[in-house]
Every structure is written in C-alpha cells, then in structure tokens.
Scaffold this motif. Structure first.
Motif, PDB file in Angstrom:
ATOM      1  N   LYS A  77      14.020 -16.097 -19.980  1.00 14.87           N
ATOM      2  CA  LYS A  77      15.086 -15.083 -19.998  1.00 14.87           C
ATOM      3  C   LYS A  77      14.544 -13.674 -20.305  1.00 14.87           C
ATOM      4  O   LYS A  77      14.873 -13.067 -21.329  1.00 14.87           O
ATOM      5  N   PRO A  78      13.732 -13.131 -19.418  1.00 12.43           N
ATOM      6  CA  PRO A  78      13.153 -11.812 -19.677  1.00 12.43           C
ATOM      7  C   PRO A  78      14.189 -10.699 -19.602  1.00 12.43           C
ATOM      8  O   PRO A  78      15.058 -10.702 -18.731  1.00 12.43           O
ATOM      9  N   GLN A  79      14.081  -9.766 -20.529  1.00  5.46           N
ATOM     10  CA  GLN A  79      14.887  -8.556 -20.422  1.00  5.46           C
ATOM     11  C   GLN A  79      14.357  -7.649 -19.316  1.00  5.46           C
ATOM     12  O   GLN A  79      15.116  -6.902 -18.701  1.00  5.46           O
ATOM     13  N   VAL A  80      13.034  -7.727 -19.095  1.00  4.00           N
ATOM     14  CA  VAL A  80      12.399  -6.836 -18.122  1.00  4.00           C
ATOM     15  C   VAL A  80      11.523  -7.663 -17.182  1.00  4.00           C
ATOM     16  O   VAL A  80      10.678  -8.439 -17.637  1.00  4.00           O
ATOM     17  N   VAL A  81      11.727  -7.489 -15.884  1.00  6.78           N
ATOM     18  CA  VAL A  81      10.846  -8.074 -14.860  1.00  6.78           C
ATOM     19  C   VAL A  81      10.172  -6.921 -14.132  1.00  6.78           C
ATOM     20  O   VAL A  81      10.837  -6.011 -13.634  1.00  6.78           O
ATOM     21  N   ILE A  82       8.842  -6.960 -14.099  1.00  9.57           N
ATOM     22  CA  ILE A  82       8.048  -5.920 -13.434  1.00  9.57           C
ATOM     23  C   ILE A  82       7.349  -6.571 -12.247  1.00  9.57           C
ATOM     24  O   ILE A  82       6.558  -7.495 -12.423  1.00  9.57           O
ATOM     25  N   ASN A  83       7.631  -6.086 -11.055  1.00  5.25           N
ATOM     26  CA  ASN A  83       7.086  -6.707  -9.845  1.00  5.25           C
ATOM     27  C   ASN A  83       6.005  -5.827  -9.227  1.00  5.25           C
ATOM     28  O   ASN A  83       6.281  -4.795  -8.623  1.00  5.25           O
ATOM     29  N   VAL A  84       4.765  -6.281  -9.391  1.00  4.49           N
ATOM     30  CA  VAL A  84       3.607  -5.610  -8.797  1.00  4.49           C
ATOM     31  C   VAL A  84       3.060  -6.426  -7.630  1.00  4.49           C
ATOM     32  O   VAL A  84       2.163  -5.988  -6.924  1.00  4.49           O
ATOM     33  N   ALA A  85       3.588  -7.632  -7.442  1.00 11.62           N
ATOM     34  CA  ALA A  85       3.051  -8.549  -6.432  1.00 11.62           C
ATOM     35  C   ALA A  85       3.256  -7.981  -5.031  1.00 11.62           C
ATOM     36  O   ALA A  85       4.378  -7.653  -4.644  1.00 11.62           O
ATOM     37  N   ALA A  86       2.169  -7.876  -4.284  1.00 16.62           N
ATOM     38  CA  ALA A  86       2.262  -7.332  -2.919  1.00 16.62           C
ATOM     39  C   ALA A  86       0.932  -7.532  -2.210  1.00 16.62           C
ATOM     40  O   ALA A  86      -0.114  -7.657  -2.856  1.00 16.62           O
ATOM     41  N   LEU A  87       0.994  -7.543  -0.891  1.00 20.53           N
ATOM     42  CA  LEU A  87      -0.202  -7.347  -0.078  1.00 20.53           C
ATOM     43  C   LEU A  87      -0.290  -5.857   0.193  1.00 20.53           C
ATOM     44  O   LEU A  87       0.683  -5.238   0.631  1.00 20.53           O
ATOM     45  N   SER A  88      -1.472  -5.263  -0.042  1.00 22.66           N
ATOM     46  CA  SER A  88      -1.543  -3.802   0.006  1.00 22.66           C
ATOM     47  C   SER A  88      -2.692  -3.247   0.827  1.00 22.66           C
ATOM     48  O   SER A  88      -2.817  -2.021   0.928  1.00 22.66           O
ATOM     49  N   GLU A  89      -3.525  -4.101   1.412  1.00 18.53           N
ATOM     50  CA  GLU A  89      -4.602  -3.583   2.253  1.00 18.53           C
ATOM     51  C   GLU A  89      -4.011  -3.151   3.596  1.00 18.53           C
ATOM     52  O   GLU A  89      -3.617  -3.978   4.416  1.00 18.53           O
ATOM     53  N   VAL A  90      -3.976  -1.862   3.804  1.00 14.43           N
ATOM     54  CA  VAL A  90      -3.206  -1.289   4.905  1.00 14.43           C
ATOM     55  C   VAL A  90      -3.722  -1.733   6.264  1.00 14.43           C
ATOM     56  O   VAL A  90      -2.936  -2.130   7.137  1.00 14.43           O
ATOM     57  N   ALA A  91      -5.025  -1.679   6.477  1.00 15.19           N
ATOM     58  CA  ALA A  91      -5.575  -1.990   7.799  1.00 15.19           C
ATOM     59  C   ALA A  91      -5.215  -3.408   8.233  1.00 15.19           C
ATOM     60  O   ALA A  91      -4.864  -3.647   9.394  1.00 15.19           O
ATOM     61  N   LEU A  92      -5.272  -4.356   7.307  1.00 17.93           N
ATOM     62  CA  LEU A  92      -5.003  -5.751   7.645  1.00 17.93           C
ATOM     63  C   LEU A  92      -3.547  -5.963   8.054  1.00 17.93           C
ATOM     64  O   LEU A  92      -3.236  -6.892   8.799  1.00 17.93           O
ATOM     65  N   SER A  93      -2.661  -5.101   7.586  1.00 18.62           N
ATOM     66  CA  SER A  93      -1.239  -5.269   7.927  1.00 18.62           C
ATOM     67  C   SER A  93      -0.993  -5.116   9.428  1.00 18.62           C
ATOM     68  O   SER A  93      -0.004  -5.625   9.951  1.00 18.62           O
ATOM     69  N   ASN A  94      -1.891  -4.426  10.118  1.00 19.30           N
ATOM     70  CA  ASN A  94      -1.756  -4.315  11.573  1.00 19.30           C
ATOM     71  C   ASN A  94      -2.031  -5.638  12.268  1.00 19.30           C
ATOM     72  O   ASN A  94      -1.498  -5.897  13.352  1.00 19.30           O
ATOM     73  N   GLU A  95      -2.855  -6.476  11.648  1.00 17.58           N
ATOM     74  CA  GLU A  95      -3.235  -7.754  12.247  1.00 17.58           C
ATOM     75  C   GLU A  95      -2.370  -8.909  11.755  1.00 17.58           C
ATOM     76  O   GLU A  95      -2.173  -9.890  12.472  1.00 17.58           O
ATOM     77  N   TYR A 124      14.773  -4.157 -13.933  1.00 14.64           N
ATOM     78  CA  TYR A 124      13.827  -4.633 -12.929  1.00 14.64           C
ATOM     79  C   TYR A 124      12.995  -3.432 -12.499  1.00 14.64           C
ATOM     80  O   TYR A 124      13.541  -2.400 -12.089  1.00 14.64           O
ATOM     81  N   VAL A 125      11.677  -3.559 -12.616  1.00 12.96           N
ATOM     82  CA  VAL A 125      10.770  -2.464 -12.262  1.00 12.96           C
ATOM     83  C   VAL A 125       9.987  -2.872 -11.031  1.00 12.96           C
ATOM     84  O   VAL A 125       9.322  -3.913 -11.018  1.00 12.96           O
ATOM     85  N   HIS A 126      10.057  -2.051 -10.000  1.00 12.58           N
ATOM     86  CA  HIS A 126       9.426  -2.379  -8.719  1.00 12.58           C
ATOM     87  C   HIS A 126       8.353  -1.358  -8.397  1.00 12.58           C
ATOM     88  O   HIS A 126       8.607  -0.151  -8.398  1.00 12.58           O
ATOM     89  N   ILE A 127       7.132  -1.847  -8.136  1.00  9.18           N
ATOM     90  CA  ILE A 127       6.047  -0.948  -7.755  1.00  9.18           C
ATOM     91  C   ILE A 127       6.128  -0.709  -6.251  1.00  9.18           C
ATOM     92  O   ILE A 127       5.869  -1.600  -5.447  1.00  9.18           O
ATOM     93  N   SER A 128       6.500   0.491  -5.895  1.00  8.54           N
ATOM     94  CA  SER A 128       6.619   0.886  -4.498  1.00  8.54           C
ATOM     95  C   SER A 128       5.321   1.561  -4.068  1.00  8.54           C
ATOM     96  O   SER A 128       4.246   1.268  -4.596  1.00  8.54           O
ATOM     97  N   SER A 129       5.383   2.471  -3.108  1.00  7.79           N
ATOM     98  CA  SER A 129       4.186   3.116  -2.580  1.00  7.79           C
ATOM     99  C   SER A 129       4.529   4.476  -2.006  1.00  7.79           C
ATOM    100  O   SER A 129       5.595   4.655  -1.395  1.00  7.79           O
ATOM    101  N   ALA A 130       3.619   5.429  -2.173  1.00 11.30           N
ATOM    102  CA  ALA A 130       3.798   6.739  -1.545  1.00 11.30           C
ATOM    103  C   ALA A 130       3.757   6.638  -0.031  1.00 11.30           C
ATOM    104  O   ALA A 130       4.251   7.530   0.667  1.00 11.30           O
TER     105      ALA A 130
END
Length: 330
Positions: A77-95, A124-130
C-alpha cells in the motif's frame, strides 16, 4: 512526507537507483524497488553502499507480470509510486517500436488505470522525457505541444497524454518529471560522459555523430532527484521541467572532458554520420519548478563530470570487464 512507503518501478536503472538512494536517506521511509531484471552489480547501484533494512527489491516485469505487481502494491500500500521503468535507447526504437510501446505506453496505461482506484495512493510520479517536444528553437514550457521525432518519443508522449487525461477527468495525483540529458556516477557506460572518459583511458577514438553539433543541456542526477522530491512534497498534479541553461554541443562536452583529462581532442575524436531522428536541441523552460517548488540546479557541470572521472578511476578494474555498448534485453 514522513513514514511513507515508496515503490520505485525501474529501480535498477540509473535514475531509479539514485531515487532509491535519496529516499533511503530518511530511515523512516520504506522503499521497495521493482525491475524486470535482477539487481545489477554494485558498480551501478549507488544505494548498495548502505546496509538499508528499509529497502526491499522485487524482480517483476511490468509487461509480463502485471498480476504479481498488483499483488505487491496492494500488500505494501504505497503512498507514492515512482515510475522510471522504460525503454529509452532512441535508435533501437526505430527497429523495435512495439516493445517500446508495450513498456513506455501500454504498461503505463494499465498501471495507472489500476492505481486511480487505489485509496492508499497519494502521489504517482512519472519520469517523462524532453524528447516529447522534438527539436526546440526556444525554451518550451510544460504546456507546449508535443512534436516527437522517434518511436521512443512518441511512446513517451502517448503516456503523458494519457496521464494528463487522468488528471483532468479523475483528479489522478500524477506528477510528470521532464529533464534534459542526465548524468552522474553509476551511469550506464555507453552514455556519452562516462563513455568519453573510458575511451580516453583506453585510447579508443570517440565518434561524434553528425559532428557532435546537437545541443545538449546536461543536468546532474542529484539536481533531478531533488526536483522530483520537491514535486512530491510541494507540487500540483501536472508536469515539471528540470534543466540547466547551456548552449553546449556534444562536441563541446567531449572536448572539455579531453582538456580536463589532459588529452588532445583532435586525436581522440572523429566525425561520423548523424543518427536517425536526432533532434538538434532539447530546450526546457523550468521557471514553473523555480516558482512553485523553489528548485534550482546546484551541481556545476565541471564538478559533476570530475565526479564521474573519479568514479571511473576508482572502479577501473571492474569497468574494464563491462560492455561499453547497450545490450538490449527482450
């Protein structure tokens, strides 16, 4: 926020591990880390320097293991959930765009659609991207229109749009964190700052894609984590930007590191072709964070880079045994 339970999704990654480390500064915090892979070596986990009884790690895949994650959330029962989980290597996202949308978009939708029904959740804290804004000619505020250039950026923008809808329609207590290029000790070795340091020590040539002309604003991980914590404590639902004002190009950064380490930049580098979808500049306006959170960056660039150099020097024997390129885990 004392005596809180925090769940950090993606706790193995660079940013996630530093968030865990900062939260463990307060012994009254109970911190649960979740990642799809086992914990990596201590070299990449700053919190491993602690003997922290208030930290537990669970290996759960957000895409393939949603039911176990829900059971864990409902148990602690967390008061705060922080989500950093992501695939972030940009070049690979094209493939491999489907994988990126699975974790960066669909997993976020599934998770937050569930969390909005949980009475225990306060933030809920979400790590987005510029990168959701694409290349910027002027500093962009949190309300600027998205203009993503790659499948990675599209997947992050789609998640942001869904979270904005939850905030608007359900009052979902989400805070979105966007920063420019983050760096610091314990970072993945293929990232430009640690890679430059390592390649100089190894005598390997550093490739400057497109001549290294893209402008990057490098912000230290401690400054981003401090902004995140202020957003949890003081922020309103919505997005906050964290950056430094800098006109430095990638080439400028590499040349500076060469000078600080005593190497000839002309001999240490070579120009190669530009990466597909490379944006010319990410430029965020962080006046909202300054005004509402009282945030400002504290770590000067040279200090932060010299900390990375010292980290590499201290752990050189171990670093030489590690891969220097991104290794994708399907």
């Amino acid at each position: 926020m004392s005596k809180n339970v925090y769940v950090v999704l993606g706790s193995n990654c660079f940013t996630g591990s530093h968030i865990v480390d900062a939260l463990l500064n307060d012994p009254s915090n109970q911190v649960i880390g979740v990642s799809r892979s086992p914990e990596p070596k201590d070299l990449f986990l700053p919190y491993k320097r602690r003997q922290a009884a208030n930290f537990q790690f669970y290996q759960i895949d957000l895409v393939r293991g949603f039911a176990p994650l829900v059971r864990l959330l409902d148990e602690v029962k967390p008061q705060v959930v922080i989500n950093v989980a992501a695939l972030s290597e940009v070049a690979l996202s094209n493939e491999r765009p489907v994988e990126y949308f699975d974790i960066n978009t669909l997993a976020v939708v599934k998770l937050c659609n569930y969390l909005r029904t949980c009475s225990y959740l306060e933030r809920y804290v979400h790590i987005s991207s510029a990168e959701v804004f694409g290349s910027c000619d002027l500093p962009v505020t949190e309300e600027a229109l998205f203009n993503p250039s790659t499948p990675y950026a599209v997947s992050k923008a789609a998640a942001d749009m869904y979270l904005n809808a939850l905030i608007k329609n359900f009052g979902f207590p989400a805070v979105l964190i966007r920063s420019t290029n983050v760096y610091g000790k314990h970072q993945q070795l293929f990232k430009i700052i640690p890679r430059t340091v390592i390649y100089l020590k190894l005598g390997k040539v550093i490739e400057l894609h497109g001549g290294g002309k893209s402008i990057k604003s490098f912000i230290h991980i401690r400054d981003v984590v401090q902004g995140l914590r202020l957003a949890i404590e003081r922020g309103r639902p919505g997005a906050y930007h964290f950056t430094v004002v800098s006109p430095q190009t990638i080439a400028d950064v590499v040349y500076q590191i060469c000078r600080w380490m005593g190497y000839d930049a002309g001999r240490a580098t070579r120009v190669v072709g530009e990466r597909l979808g490379q944006d010319a500049r990410y430029w965020l306006d962080c006046s909202k964070a300054n005004r509402e959170l009282g945030w400002a960056p504290q770590v000067p660039f040279e200090q932060g880079v010299r900390e990375v150099i010292e980290w590499v020097e201290t752990h050189w024997a171990a670093i030489q045994q590690e891969p220097l390129v991104y290794v994708h885990k399907a």
